[in-house]
Design a protein around this motif. Structure first.
Motif, short mmCIF file in Angstrom:
data_model
loop_
_atom_site.label_atom_id
_atom_site.label_comp_id
_atom_site.label_asym_id
_atom_site.label_seq_id
_atom_site.Cartn_x
_atom_site.Cartn_y
_atom_site.Cartn_z
N THR A 23 10.51 -13.09 -0.90
CA THR A 23 10.70 -12.11 0.18
C THR A 23 9.91 -11.03 -0.22
O THR A 23 9.34 -11.03 -1.37
CB THR A 23 12.19 -11.82 0.38
OG1 THR A 23 12.79 -11.25 -0.89
CG2 THR A 23 13.06 -13.00 0.80
N SER A 24 9.78 -10.13 0.75
CA SER A 24 8.60 -8.94 0.65
C SER A 24 9.39 -8.17 -0.55
O SER A 24 8.52 -7.37 -1.06
CB SER A 24 8.65 -8.15 1.88
OG SER A 24 9.96 -7.74 2.21
N ASP A 25 10.56 -8.04 -0.82
CA ASP A 25 11.20 -7.04 -1.61
C ASP A 25 11.05 -7.73 -3.07
O ASP A 25 11.36 -7.12 -4.00
CB ASP A 25 12.44 -6.68 -1.61
CG ASP A 25 13.59 -7.70 -1.29
OD1 ASP A 25 13.15 -9.14 -1.06
OD2 ASP A 25 14.77 -7.67 -1.66
N GLU A 26 10.68 -9.05 -3.27
CA GLU A 26 10.46 -9.60 -4.53
C GLU A 26 8.91 -9.40 -4.83
O GLU A 26 8.78 -9.56 -6.08
CB GLU A 26 10.78 -10.92 -4.56
CG GLU A 26 12.30 -11.22 -4.37
CD GLU A 26 12.55 -12.73 -4.18
OE1 GLU A 26 13.50 -13.12 -5.00
OE2 GLU A 26 11.82 -13.53 -3.51
N ARG A 27 8.01 -8.93 -4.07
CA ARG A 27 6.68 -8.80 -4.36
C ARG A 27 6.50 -7.44 -4.76
O ARG A 27 7.32 -6.55 -4.61
CB ARG A 27 5.87 -9.14 -3.21
CG ARG A 27 5.91 -10.51 -2.58
CD ARG A 27 4.84 -10.77 -1.67
NE ARG A 27 5.34 -12.22 -1.06
CZ ARG A 27 5.83 -12.09 0.25
NH1 ARG A 27 5.89 -11.16 0.84
NH2 ARG A 27 6.05 -13.41 0.74
N GLY A 30 6.68 -4.67 -2.07
CA GLY A 30 7.92 -4.11 -1.61
C GLY A 30 8.54 -2.98 -2.69
O GLY A 30 9.26 -2.38 -2.25
N TRP A 31 7.71 -3.02 -4.04
CA TRP A 31 8.28 -1.84 -4.84
C TRP A 31 7.31 -0.55 -4.83
O TRP A 31 7.57 0.21 -5.82
CB TRP A 31 8.52 -2.65 -6.33
CG TRP A 31 9.63 -3.45 -6.33
CD1 TRP A 31 9.57 -4.66 -6.14
CD2 TRP A 31 10.98 -3.02 -6.65
NE1 TRP A 31 11.01 -5.17 -6.09
CE2 TRP A 31 11.99 -4.30 -6.46
CE3 TRP A 31 11.50 -1.80 -6.93
CZ2 TRP A 31 13.17 -4.11 -6.99
CZ3 TRP A 31 12.87 -1.65 -7.43
CH2 TRP A 31 13.53 -2.92 -7.16
#
Length: 51
Positions: A23-27, A30-31
Motif C-alpha cells: 500500500t502507499s503508506d508502506e512506501r 507515504g512517509w
C-alpha cells in the motif's frame, strides 16, 4: 425465469488484482521520503554498538 444458483456458471479470473501487494503508506512516498533504496544509508548509520 432462471434456475437456482447451483446451475449458474461463474468464471474466475486469476489475474484479477483486488488489493495491491504494497500500500502507499508502506512506501517511502507515504512517509514523505523518496522512493530510492535507503539500505546503504541505513547500514552506514548503524550505531557503533552494532558492529
Amino acid at each position: 425465469m432462471s434456475g437456482p444458483d447451483e446451475d449458474r456458471v461463474v468464471e474466475l479470473l486469476d489475474d484479477l488484482d483486488i488489493l495491491p501487494d504494497t500500500t502507499s503508506d508502506e512506501r517511502g512516498s507515504g512517509w514523505g521520503d523518496s522512493d530510492d533504496d535507503s539500505t546503504a544509508r541505513l547500514l552506514e548509520d548503524r550505531p557503533p554498538h552494532w558492529d
